[in-house]
Motif scaffolding. Structure first.
Motif, PDB file in Angstrom:
ATOM      1  N   ILE A  74       1.125  -0.941  -0.053  1.00 32.39           N
ATOM      2  CA  ILE A  74      -0.182   0.247  -0.541  1.00 32.39           C
ATOM      3  C   ILE A  74       0.840   1.397   0.407  1.00 32.39           C
ATOM      4  CG2 ILE A  74      -1.752  -1.000   1.415  1.00 32.39           C
ATOM      5  CD1 ILE A  74      -1.086   0.229   4.010  1.00 32.39           C
ATOM      6  N   LEU A  75       2.075   1.624   0.400  1.00 33.63           N
ATOM      7  CA  LEU A  75       2.787   2.252   0.787  1.00 33.63           C
ATOM      8  C   LEU A  75       3.746   2.241  -0.810  1.00 33.63           C
ATOM      9  CD1 LEU A  75       4.221   4.256   2.424  1.00 33.63           C
ATOM     10  CD2 LEU A  75       6.481   2.610   2.900  1.00 33.63           C
ATOM     11  N   PHE A  76       3.730   1.266  -1.715  1.00 33.93           N
ATOM     12  CA  PHE A  76       4.608   1.627  -2.845  1.00 33.93           C
ATOM     13  C   PHE A  76       3.541   1.912  -4.344  1.00 33.93           C
ATOM     14  CE2 PHE A  76       8.713   0.029  -0.441  1.00 33.93           C
ATOM     15  CZ  PHE A  76       9.301   0.406  -0.862  1.00 33.93           C
ATOM     16  N   SER A  77       2.274   0.928  -3.924  1.00 34.40           N
ATOM     17  CA  SER A  77       0.918   1.330  -5.087  1.00 34.40           C
ATOM     18  C   SER A  77       0.848   3.242  -4.947  1.00 34.40           C
ATOM     19  CB  SER A  77       0.457   0.175  -4.391  1.00 34.40           C
ATOM     20  OG  SER A  77      -0.409   0.624  -3.549  1.00 34.40           O
ATOM     21  N   TYR A  78       1.128   3.927  -3.424  1.00 32.32           N
ATOM     22  CA  TYR A  78       0.173   4.586  -3.977  1.00 32.32           C
ATOM     23  C   TYR A  78       0.304   5.860  -4.873  1.00 32.32           C
ATOM     24  CZ  TYR A  78      -1.756   8.848  -1.241  1.00 32.32           C
ATOM     25  OH  TYR A  78      -2.361   9.926  -0.487  1.00 32.32           O
ATOM     26  N   PRO A  79       1.847   6.201  -4.944  1.00 32.08           N
ATOM     27  CA  PRO A  79       2.646   6.560  -5.932  1.00 32.08           C
ATOM     28  C   PRO A  79       1.820   6.831  -6.888  1.00 32.08           C
ATOM     29  CG  PRO A  79       3.825   6.835  -4.246  1.00 32.08           C
ATOM     30  CD  PRO A  79       3.314   5.431  -4.509  1.00 32.08           C
ATOM     31  N   LEU A  80       1.372   4.980  -7.987  1.00 29.20           N
ATOM     32  CA  LEU A  80       0.700   5.522  -8.785  1.00 29.20           C
ATOM     33  C   LEU A  80      -0.542   5.332  -8.669  1.00 29.20           C
ATOM     34  CD1 LEU A  80       1.194   3.235 -11.648  1.00 29.20           C
ATOM     35  CD2 LEU A  80       0.594   1.372 -10.251  1.00 29.20           C
ATOM     36  N   ALA A  81      -1.268   5.102  -7.817  1.00 24.74           N
ATOM     37  CA  ALA A  81      -2.396   5.612  -7.852  1.00 24.74           C
ATOM     38  C   ALA A  81      -2.863   7.049  -7.575  1.00 24.74           C
ATOM     39  CB  ALA A  81      -2.774   4.729  -6.876  1.00 24.74           C
ATOM     40  N   PHE A  82      -1.582   8.309  -7.318  1.00 23.23           N
ATOM     41  CA  PHE A  82      -1.621   8.864  -7.149  1.00 23.23           C
ATOM     42  C   PHE A  82      -1.929  10.359  -8.425  1.00 23.23           C
ATOM     43  CE2 PHE A  82      -0.206  13.146  -7.142  1.00 23.23           C
ATOM     44  CZ  PHE A  82      -0.648  13.746  -5.638  1.00 23.23           C
ATOM     45  N   PHE A  83      -0.946   9.190  -9.377  1.00 24.92           N
ATOM     46  CA  PHE A  83      -1.205   9.764 -10.825  1.00 24.92           C
ATOM     47  C   PHE A  83      -2.167   9.377 -11.905  1.00 24.92           C
ATOM     48  CE2 PHE A  83       3.471  10.398  -9.114  1.00 24.92           C
ATOM     49  CZ  PHE A  83       3.297  12.152  -8.505  1.00 24.92           C
ATOM     50  N   SER A  84      -2.364   7.941 -11.770  1.00 26.13           N
ATOM     51  CA  SER A  84      -3.846   7.631 -11.989  1.00 26.13           C
ATOM     52  C   SER A  84      -4.729   8.097 -11.785  1.00 26.13           C
ATOM     53  CB  SER A  84      -3.174   5.399 -12.135  1.00 26.13           C
ATOM     54  OG  SER A  84      -3.711   5.462 -11.094  1.00 26.13           O
ATOM     55  N   HIS A  85      -5.487   8.118 -11.159  1.00 26.66           N
ATOM     56  CA  HIS A  85      -6.717   8.800 -10.559  1.00 26.66           C
ATOM     57  C   HIS A  85      -7.460   9.923 -10.234  1.00 26.66           C
ATOM     58  CE1 HIS A  85     -10.726   7.118  -9.571  1.00 26.66           C
ATOM     59  NE2 HIS A  85     -10.418   7.519  -8.658  1.00 26.66           N
ATOM     60  N   LYS A  86      -7.767  10.435 -11.594  1.00 23.18           N
ATOM     61  CA  LYS A  86      -8.524  11.975 -10.753  1.00 23.18           C
ATOM     62  C   LYS A  86      -8.938  12.909  -9.428  1.00 23.18           C
ATOM     63  CE  LYS A  86      -8.449  11.731 -16.142  1.00 23.18           C
ATOM     64  NZ  LYS A  86     -10.457  12.284 -17.281  1.00 23.18           N
ATOM     65  N   GLN A  87      -9.897  12.184  -9.572  1.00 20.03           N
ATOM     66  CA  GLN A  87     -10.182  11.945  -7.744  1.00 20.03           C
ATOM     67  C   GLN A  87      -9.448  11.950  -6.969  1.00 20.03           C
ATOM     68  OE1 GLN A  87     -14.101  10.441  -8.495  1.00 20.03           O
ATOM     69  NE2 GLN A  87     -14.649  12.423  -9.563  1.00 20.03           N
TER      70      GLN A  87
END
Length: 401
Positions: A74-87
């Motif tokens: 959850i720590l390392f997947s967070y940046p990916l989610a940050f840039f891939s999800h608009k909301q």
């Protein structure tokens, strides 16, 4: 080698850590002296500096390894989610993420099983559970025989505003659901079923255990918690099966008969007051369809199905759920961590199930059921359930080949 003063400090920290873990599900909802932190998180972090100075080596229990893997994911997947999800709810989601990460590392690596006093923890858990149950019974009696509310939760120090602003009198007139000193009947149920497990499946020769188990079961019935009713029913059926498979003495038969008589009386009493019927209505409606308690917990996957493909794999970021949106832990994990995150959560349970004894598997399955039908797979739930599982005296680890 530790000197005497260090050993005394270690014992003190062990007691402190064990008490905070047992209280965590309760005090997690309270404000702390440090703005932005709940009281449970604050108290766990208070002892951290001394623990870091005192601890000589760090190790991870076999049952904790998938939990640490989930924390890393959850720590390392967070940046990916940050840039891939608009909301993206930047501040609130980052706080939820860091709470899970920091508390997870603090509990399972820094403190660890070495500093968790299982004997003290179980004594305190049982005491609080019986106290909470007696108080929920008192709330039930006072309301149904006088119409007055006995409020035991200190709402003036609760962090969650939606609870602070509730019109409890109006809600009670519609359908009274006592909570003891918890915020919700389901919170009460998820806590005391831990004690119910230990009363029914540990220390089997203690005579008072069955009486305490009956008291907690009655509390679960009048709490109107569908989760509590489900788990209590399964526990008693398992208890009868396990007791029946051993030598059955006349005394045990008598105890079982007394149990059935007392439980039947409690069911009749609660049915006369409409409590049992309303509780069951929350699970199943008259036309045999699912009630609101089931629908709100199980059929909550639309949010995940609407996500883009990349977010279905990696999620939209831990904690990135709007306030007021309720998802059970499986749906929540799918949305915030994707299918990869859910696979790691499954590994947490599979690993635990395979490496504990038969009776302790009941507790592992209990927590999995709670994960499916409620939001129990939070850092609070993971902390208390897995620290108890890891250090339980029935946790005789089976070596893996």
């Amino acid at each position: 080698m530790m000197d005497i003063s260090q050993l005394k400090l270690k014992e003190l920290l062990s007691r402190y850590f064990s008490i905070v873990v047992v209280l965590f599900p309760i005090i997690n909802t309270y404000k702390s002296p440090l703005p932005g932190f709940d009281l449970g998180t604050f108290l766990l972090l208070v002892g951290l500096p001394m623990m870091v100075m005192l601890k000589q080596k760090y190790s991870i229990n076999r049952l904790s390894k998938p939990i640490i893997l989930y924390i890393l994911y959850i720590l390392f997947s967070y940046p990916l989610a940050f840039f891939s999800h608009k909301q993206f709810a930047h501040i609130s989601s980052f706080y939820r993420l860091m709470k899970f990460v920091v508390i997870g590392i603090t509990v399972f690596i820094v403190y660890g099983e070495e500093f968790f006093n299982i004997i003290l923890a179980k004594k305190l858990l049982k005491f609080i559970s019986i106290l909470a149950t007696l108080l929920i019974i008192a709330q039930f009696i006072i309301f149904y025989y006088s119409g007055k509310l006995l409020i035991l939760t200190p709402y003036n120090i609760i962090r969650i505003e939606e609870y602070v602003n509730q019109d409890r009198s109006s809600m009670a007139m519609n359908f009274y659901r006592p909570t003891s000193f918890f915020l919700e009947p389901s919170h009460f149920a998820q806590y005391v079923i831990l004690a119910l497990y230990f009363y029914l499946f540990e220390d089997l020769h203690k005579k008072m255990n069955i009486m305490y188990a009956i008291i907690i079961t009655f509390g679960l019935i009048i709490s109107t918690s569908g989760i509590g009713l489900l788990v209590a029913t399964v526990y008693w059926l398992l208890w009868l099966v396990l007791e029946g498979s051993s030598k059955v003495s006349g005394k045990k038969i008598l105890q079982t008969i007394v149990l059935i008589v007392i439980t039947s009386f409690m069911l009749i009493l609660s049915n006369d007051l409409g409590v049992l019927a309303k509780t069951l209505d929350r699970i199943f409606l008259a036309d045999n369809s699912f009630g609101p308690a089931v629908i709100s917990r199980v059929f909550t996957y639309q949010m995940y199905s609407d996500l883009p493909a990349i977010n279905k794999i990696f999620g939209i970021g831990y904690g990135n759920i709007p306030n007021g949106v309720y998802l059970n832990s499986i749906a929540y994990t799918l949305v915030v961590n994707g299918i990869l995150g859910l696979l790691i959560v499954f590994d947490v349970f599979i690993n635990a199930f395979l490496n504990v004894t038969l009776r302790l598997r009941i507790l592992v399955v209990t927590f999995f059921i709670l994960t499916v039908i409620s939001g129990s797979f939070s850092i609070v739930g993971v902390t208390i359930y897995f620290m108890l599982i890891i250090k339980s005296k029935h946790n005789l680890v089976v070596p893996m080949k």
